[in-house]
Write an enzyme that holds these catalytic residues in place. Structure first.
Site, PDB file in Angstrom:
ATOM      1  N   SER A  31       0.717  -1.463   0.226  1.00 35.65           N
ATOM      2  CA  SER A  31       0.056  -0.310   0.156  1.00 35.65           C
ATOM      3  C   SER A  31       0.532   1.499   0.142  1.00 35.65           C
ATOM      4  O   SER A  31       0.344   2.206  -0.249  1.00 35.65           O
ATOM      5  CB  SER A  31      -0.697  -0.100   1.386  1.00 35.65           C
ATOM      6  OG  SER A  31       0.129  -0.080   2.508  1.00 35.65           O
ATOM      7  N   ASN A 118      -1.763  -1.975  13.377  1.00 32.58           N
ATOM      8  CA  ASN A 118      -3.442  -1.862  13.387  1.00 32.58           C
ATOM      9  C   ASN A 118      -4.390  -0.724  14.001  1.00 32.58           C
ATOM     10  O   ASN A 118      -5.126   0.002  13.187  1.00 32.58           O
ATOM     11  CB  ASN A 118      -4.230  -3.687  13.893  1.00 32.58           C
ATOM     12  CG  ASN A 118      -3.892  -4.283  13.029  1.00 32.58           C
ATOM     13  OD1 ASN A 118      -3.757  -4.603  12.493  1.00 32.58           O
ATOM     14  ND2 ASN A 118      -4.380  -5.653  14.002  1.00 32.58           N
ATOM     15  N   THR A 163     -39.728  26.688 -10.534  1.00 36.81           N
ATOM     16  CA  THR A 163     -40.193  24.908 -10.168  1.00 36.81           C
ATOM     17  C   THR A 163     -40.046  24.311 -10.852  1.00 36.81           C
ATOM     18  O   THR A 163     -40.708  24.548 -12.056  1.00 36.81           O
ATOM     19  CB  THR A 163     -41.625  25.090  -9.367  1.00 36.81           C
ATOM     20  OG1 THR A 163     -42.539  25.268 -10.230  1.00 36.81           O
ATOM     21  CG2 THR A 163     -40.840  25.958  -7.915  1.00 36.81           C
ATOM     22  N   HIS A 164     -39.690  22.820 -10.967  1.00 40.49           N
ATOM     23  CA  HIS A 164     -40.054  22.129 -12.277  1.00 40.49           C
ATOM     24  C   HIS A 164     -39.017  22.590 -12.799  1.00 40.49           C
ATOM     25  O   HIS A 164     -39.503  21.870 -14.322  1.00 40.49           O
ATOM     26  CB  HIS A 164     -41.137  22.176 -12.812  1.00 40.49           C
ATOM     27  CG  HIS A 164     -42.102  21.884 -11.036  1.00 40.49           C
ATOM     28  ND1 HIS A 164     -42.578  20.079 -10.783  1.00 40.49           N
ATOM     29  CD2 HIS A 164     -42.981  22.185 -10.672  1.00 40.49           C
ATOM     30  CE1 HIS A 164     -43.329  20.187 -10.003  1.00 40.49           C
ATOM     31  NE2 HIS A 164     -43.863  21.419  -9.269  1.00 40.49           N
ATOM     32  N   SER A 285     -13.971  24.687 -28.725  1.00 39.71           N
ATOM     33  CA  SER A 285     -14.133  22.927 -29.499  1.00 39.71           C
ATOM     34  C   SER A 285     -12.933  23.350 -29.901  1.00 39.71           C
ATOM     35  O   SER A 285     -12.653  24.079 -30.609  1.00 39.71           O
ATOM     36  CB  SER A 285     -15.535  22.870 -30.159  1.00 39.71           C
ATOM     37  OG  SER A 285     -15.506  22.519 -30.829  1.00 39.71           O
ATOM     38  N   LYS A 291     -17.452  27.855 -30.175  1.00 39.83           N
ATOM     39  CA  LYS A 291     -17.918  26.835 -28.943  1.00 39.83           C
ATOM     40  C   LYS A 291     -17.210  28.133 -27.270  1.00 39.83           C
ATOM     41  O   LYS A 291     -16.148  28.496 -28.013  1.00 39.83           O
ATOM     42  CB  LYS A 291     -17.739  25.854 -29.169  1.00 39.83           C
ATOM     43  CG  LYS A 291     -18.471  24.849 -29.874  1.00 39.83           C
ATOM     44  CD  LYS A 291     -20.349  24.161 -29.506  1.00 39.83           C
ATOM     45  CE  LYS A 291     -19.620  23.899 -28.964  1.00 39.83           C
ATOM     46  NZ  LYS A 291     -20.836  23.505 -28.017  1.00 39.83           N
ATOM     47  N   GLU A 298     -19.248  21.417 -15.884  1.00 36.79           N
ATOM     48  CA  GLU A 298     -19.808  19.876 -15.607  1.00 36.79           C
ATOM     49  C   GLU A 298     -18.478  18.396 -15.609  1.00 36.79           C
ATOM     50  O   GLU A 298     -18.995  18.009 -14.748  1.00 36.79           O
ATOM     51  CB  GLU A 298     -19.319  19.664 -17.267  1.00 36.79           C
ATOM     52  CG  GLU A 298     -20.152  20.936 -18.183  1.00 36.79           C
ATOM     53  CD  GLU A 298     -19.470  20.596 -19.447  1.00 36.79           C
ATOM     54  OE1 GLU A 298     -20.305  20.178 -20.813  1.00 36.79           O
ATOM     55  OE2 GLU A 298     -18.728  21.040 -20.372  1.00 36.79           O
ATOM     56  N   TYR A 325      -9.855  -6.223  13.188  1.00 36.29           N
ATOM     57  CA  TYR A 325      -8.852  -5.826  12.056  1.00 36.29           C
ATOM     58  C   TYR A 325      -9.192  -6.400  11.138  1.00 36.29           C
ATOM     59  O   TYR A 325      -8.861  -8.197  11.530  1.00 36.29           O
ATOM     60  CB  TYR A 325      -7.601  -5.082  12.232  1.00 36.29           C
ATOM     61  CG  TYR A 325      -6.777  -5.087  11.099  1.00 36.29           C
ATOM     62  CD1 TYR A 325      -6.848  -3.503  10.598  1.00 36.29           C
ATOM     63  CD2 TYR A 325      -5.765  -5.664  10.370  1.00 36.29           C
ATOM     64  CE1 TYR A 325      -6.192  -2.922   9.561  1.00 36.29           C
ATOM     65  CE2 TYR A 325      -5.683  -4.973   8.600  1.00 36.29           C
ATOM     66  CZ  TYR A 325      -5.370  -4.197   8.718  1.00 36.29           C
ATOM     67  OH  TYR A 325      -5.423  -3.338   7.353  1.00 36.29           O
ATOM     68  N   GLN A 330      -7.274  -1.979   4.390  1.00 34.13           N
ATOM     69  CA  GLN A 330      -6.679  -1.192   4.248  1.00 34.13           C
ATOM     70  C   GLN A 330      -7.561  -0.353   2.125  1.00 34.13           C
ATOM     71  O   GLN A 330      -6.401   0.538   1.877  1.00 34.13           O
ATOM     72  CB  GLN A 330      -5.601  -2.123   3.293  1.00 34.13           C
ATOM     73  CG  GLN A 330      -4.188  -0.896   2.580  1.00 34.13           C
ATOM     74  CD  GLN A 330      -3.096  -2.263   2.501  1.00 34.13           C
ATOM     75  OE1 GLN A 330      -2.251  -2.627   3.384  1.00 34.13           O
ATOM     76  NE2 GLN A 330      -3.167  -2.984   1.348  1.00 34.13           N
ATOM     77  N   LYS A 333      -8.393   4.055   2.303  1.00 33.68           N
ATOM     78  CA  LYS A 333      -7.632   5.032   2.290  1.00 33.68           C
ATOM     79  C   LYS A 333      -8.039   5.442   0.831  1.00 33.68           C
ATOM     80  O   LYS A 333      -8.111   6.799   0.551  1.00 33.68           O
ATOM     81  CB  LYS A 333      -5.968   4.501   2.385  1.00 33.68           C
ATOM     82  CG  LYS A 333      -5.606   4.859   3.710  1.00 33.68           C
ATOM     83  CD  LYS A 333      -4.445   4.883   4.476  1.00 33.68           C
ATOM     84  CE  LYS A 333      -4.289   2.853   5.022  1.00 33.68           C
ATOM     85  NZ  LYS A 333      -5.171   2.144   4.998  1.00 33.68           N
TER      86      LYS A 333
HETATM   87  N1  ARG Z   1      -1.348  -1.341   5.249  1.00 38.83           N
HETATM   88  C1  ARG Z   1      -2.587  -1.806   6.605  1.00 38.83           C
HETATM   89  C2  ARG Z   1      -3.819  -0.871   6.204  1.00 38.83           C
HETATM   90  O1  ARG Z   1      -3.680  -0.195   5.493  1.00 38.83           O
HETATM   91  C3  ARG Z   1      -1.617  -1.648   8.078  1.00 38.83           C
HETATM   92  C4  ARG Z   1      -2.200  -2.752   9.065  1.00 38.83           C
HETATM   93  C5  ARG Z   1      -1.514  -3.789   8.545  1.00 38.83           C
HETATM   94  N2  ARG Z   1      -2.229  -4.695   9.539  1.00 38.83           N
HETATM   95  C6  ARG Z   1      -1.912  -5.821   9.360  1.00 38.83           C
HETATM   96  N3  ARG Z   1      -2.087  -7.125  10.494  1.00 38.83           N
HETATM   97  N4  ARG Z   1      -1.182  -5.935   8.112  1.00 38.83           N
HETATM   98  O2  ARG Z   1      -4.498  -1.313   6.986  1.00 38.83           O
END
Ligand code: ARG
Length: 466
Positions: A31, A118, A163-164, A285, A291, A298, A325, A330, A333
Site C-alpha cells: 500500500s 492496526n 419550479t420544475h 471546441s 463554442k 461539467e 482488524y 487497507q 485509503k
Molecule cells: N497497510 C495496512 C492498512 O492500511 C496497515 C495495517 C496492517 N495490519 C496488518 N495486520 N497487516 O490497513
C-alpha cells in the site's frame, strides 16, 4: 541460510516464515504507493508513542531521544525527496520503522513495543483527516465569502425563479445565491460535527485486545492533542465510521456543487444567457469555432459521481467485516484520499470561477417577461379583496390563457381586460410590478430585499467572529 537471514532483515514480521514472500504477493498487498501520504502523521504518532514508552519505563531517556531524533531525520529525508520507499516493506509504517532501525540501530526496534499496525494506521488516518478537515473548512468558508459578496453586490438584480424548471415567481438573484450559502453552511456544520468523532485517540489498542503494557493513553492523547481516547480496543482498530461519515459529508457537499453546476451550465447557455462564465474558465471546441464550453461546472458535476461511489465503496467494504482488524480495511485509503482531493479542488475552483461570473441583467429581464411570473401575485391580489384563493386561482388561470391566446404579457393588460376575469380588479392592479412582487415576500426566509438584507447583515456578523 543467507537468504533466510536476508529475509529476516527485510521483513519486520519475518520470524515465523520459512519462505520468501512472492514478488507478485508483495505487489498485490503493498500500500506504500498510496499510504505514503500518511508519512507525517505516522512520524508524529511514532514520536508520541515513543514518549509513552519512556513514560512506561520501557525505554530509557537516551533511547527515546535517539528514536525521536531518528524519526526527525526520516521526516526530513521524506520531505526532501531522498527517502527510498520500498514496496517490499509493504506500507508507510514499515518503511519508516525499517529505516529507523537503519538510522538508530537496534534501539529503533523498540519503537513498535505494545503497538500494532492496526492501531497505528487508524491513528495516522485520524490525524491526517483532522488536518485535511481544517483545510477543507477553510476552503468552504472562502467559497461562502464569494457567495456572500455576489449576493451583496447584486441586490438590485431580479431573475425568474423556477419550479420544475418552469418559470414560477420573480426572485432576487441575491436570494438565489444565498440559497447556496445556506447549503454550504449545513455542510460546514456536518463537518464540524463529525470532527468530534474523528478526534478520538486509538493508540494503545494494540492489535485488537489492548496493549500489553501499562500505557498512559491519556498522556499519548494529550501529546497529540486529542480530547478523548477510544474506549474499546476491538472497536478502535476496526472502526471506520468516521471515514464513512466523511464520505457522506463530502457527497452532500458535492451534490450541492453539482446542482449549482447544472444551473451554471444552463444559465450560461444562449437559451438562458443569465450569466457569463469568465473566458479563463472555459474551453473551446476543436471543431466548432463559435463554442465556449462550461467545462468546470461539467467536471464538478461529473466528479460528483466518483465521490458518491467512494461513499458506497466504504460502506460496502465494512458491511461484512468480523471484528476486529481485517486487511480489507487497507482499501479505505485510496477512495478517501481521492475524495479529499476532489472536494478540495472543486470547492477552490468554484470560489475562483464564481468571483468572475458576469450577471446579464437584460437577459434576466427578458426571461422575466415571458412566463406569467406575476400570476400568483394576481391571485394574492384578489385574495386581498376577500376572494377565496381557489376562485382567484381559477380567474387568474383564465387570464393567463387569454394572454397566451392573444400573445400578451400580463403587464400589457388594460384594466378593462383584467376586469373581464374578475370584477375585484381595480386600478391599483396596474401598479403590480416585478419589484412589488419581490417586496411582498417579506417573511423570514423570503425574497423581499429587506429579508435578504437582514440575512446578509446576520451573515456578515457571524463571518466577522474569530
Ligand atoms: N497497510 C495496512 C492498512 O492500511 C496497515 C495495517 C496492517 N495490519 C496488518 N495486520 N497487516 O490497513
Amino acid at each position: 541460510m543467507a537468504e533466510k537471514k536476508g529475509q529476516l532483515k527485510k521483513k519486520l514480521w519475518g520470524g515465523r516464515f520459512q519462505e520468501k514472500t512472492r514478488s507478485s504477493v508483495e505487489k498485490f498487498t503493498a500500500s506504500i504507493h498510496f499510504d505514503r501520504r500518511l508519512y507525517r502523521q505516522d512520524i508524529l504518532g511514532s514520536m508520541a508513542h515513543c514518549k509513552t514508552l519512556h513514560r512506561a519505563s520501557l525505554i530509557s531517556e537516551n533511547e527515546m531521544k535517539k528514536i525521536i531524533k531518528g524519526l526527525g531525520r526520516i521526516l526530513r529525508e521524506i520531505e526532501s525527496g531522498k527517502f527510498k520507499f520500498s514496496e517490499a516493506a509493504e506500507d508507510i509504517h514499515m518503511n519508516i520503522e525499517q529505516r529507523l532501525i537503519e538510522v538508530v540501530g537496534p534501539s529503533g526496534g523498540k519503537l513498535h513495543t505494545g503497538r500494532s499496525r492496526n492501531d497505528q494506521v487508524v491513528l495516522d488516518l485520524r490525524l491526517y483527516l483532522r488536518d485535511e478537515m481544517d483545510e477543507i473548512a477553510a476552503l468552504m468558508d472562502n467559497l461562502q465569502e464569494v457567495f456572500f459578496h455576489l449576493a451583496k453586490d447584486h441586490l438590485d438584480v431580479i431573475m425568474p425563479g423556477y419550479t420544475h424548471l418552469q418559470k414560477a415567481q420573480p426572485i432576487l438573484f441575491s436570494h438565489y445565491i444565498l440559497a447556496y450559502y445556506e447549503m454550504v453552511e449545513r455542510d460546514k456544520s456536518r463537518l464540524a460535527d463529525l470532527f468530534k468523532r474523528v478526534n478520538v485517540m486509538p493508540l494503545g489498542s494494540g492489535a485488537l485486545a489492548g496493549a500489553g503494557f501499562s500505557f498512559d493513553r491519556e498522556y499519548t492523547a494529550r501529546l497529540l492533542d486529542f480530547p478523548e481516547v477510544s474506549q474499546n480496543s476491538l472497536d478502535a482498530v476496526s472502526d471506520r465510521d468516521f471515514v464513512i461519515e466523511f464520505h457522506s459529508f463530502a457527497s452532500l457537499l458535492m451534490m450541492h456543487l453539482s446542482r449549482l453546476s447544472e444551473e451554471l451550465i444552463l444559465w450560461s447557455s444562449t437559451e438562458f444567457g443569465f450569466i457569463e462564465l469568465p473566458d479563463e474558465f472555459c474551453t473551446g471546441s476543436s471543431m466548432m469555432p463559435q463554442k465556449k464550453n462550461p467545462d468546470i461546472p461539467e467536471l464538478v458535476r461529473g466528479k460528483t459521481g466518483r465521490v458518491f461511489g467512494n461513499l458506497l465503496s466504504a460502506l460496502t467494504m465494512m458491511k461484512g467485516l468480523p471484528l476486529a482488524y481485517n486487511r480489507d480495511l487497507q482499501e479505505d485509503k485510496e477512495p478517501l484520499f481521492l475524495t479529499i482531493d476532489l472536494i478540495k479542488s472543486a470547492v477552490s475552483i468554484y470560489a475562483e470561477l464564481l468571483s468572475g461570473i458576469k450577471v446579464n441583467r437584460p437577459m434576466m429581464l427578458q426571461g422575466l417577461k415571458k412566463g406569467y411570473l406575476l400570476s400568483t401575485d394576481l391571485a394574492d391580489y384578489l385574495v386581498s379583496k376577500k376572494v377565496p384563493f381557489r376562485e382567484a386561482h381559477e380567474a387568474v388561470g383564465k387570464l393567463v390563457r387569454y394572454c397566451m391566446d392573444h400573445h400578451k404579457h400580463i403587464e400589457d393588460l388594460s384594466l378593462k381586460e383584467y376586469r373581464e376575469f374578475s370584477k375585484f380588479f381595480e386600478k391599483d392592479i396596474l401598479d403590480l410590478t416585478l419589484s412589488a412582487s419581490i417586496e411582498k415576500r417579506d417573511v423570514i426566509g423570503g425574497t423581499a430585499t429587506s429579508q435578504v438584507l437582514k440575512r446578509l447583515e446576520k451573515l456578515k456578523k457571524s463571518r466577522q467572529k474569530p
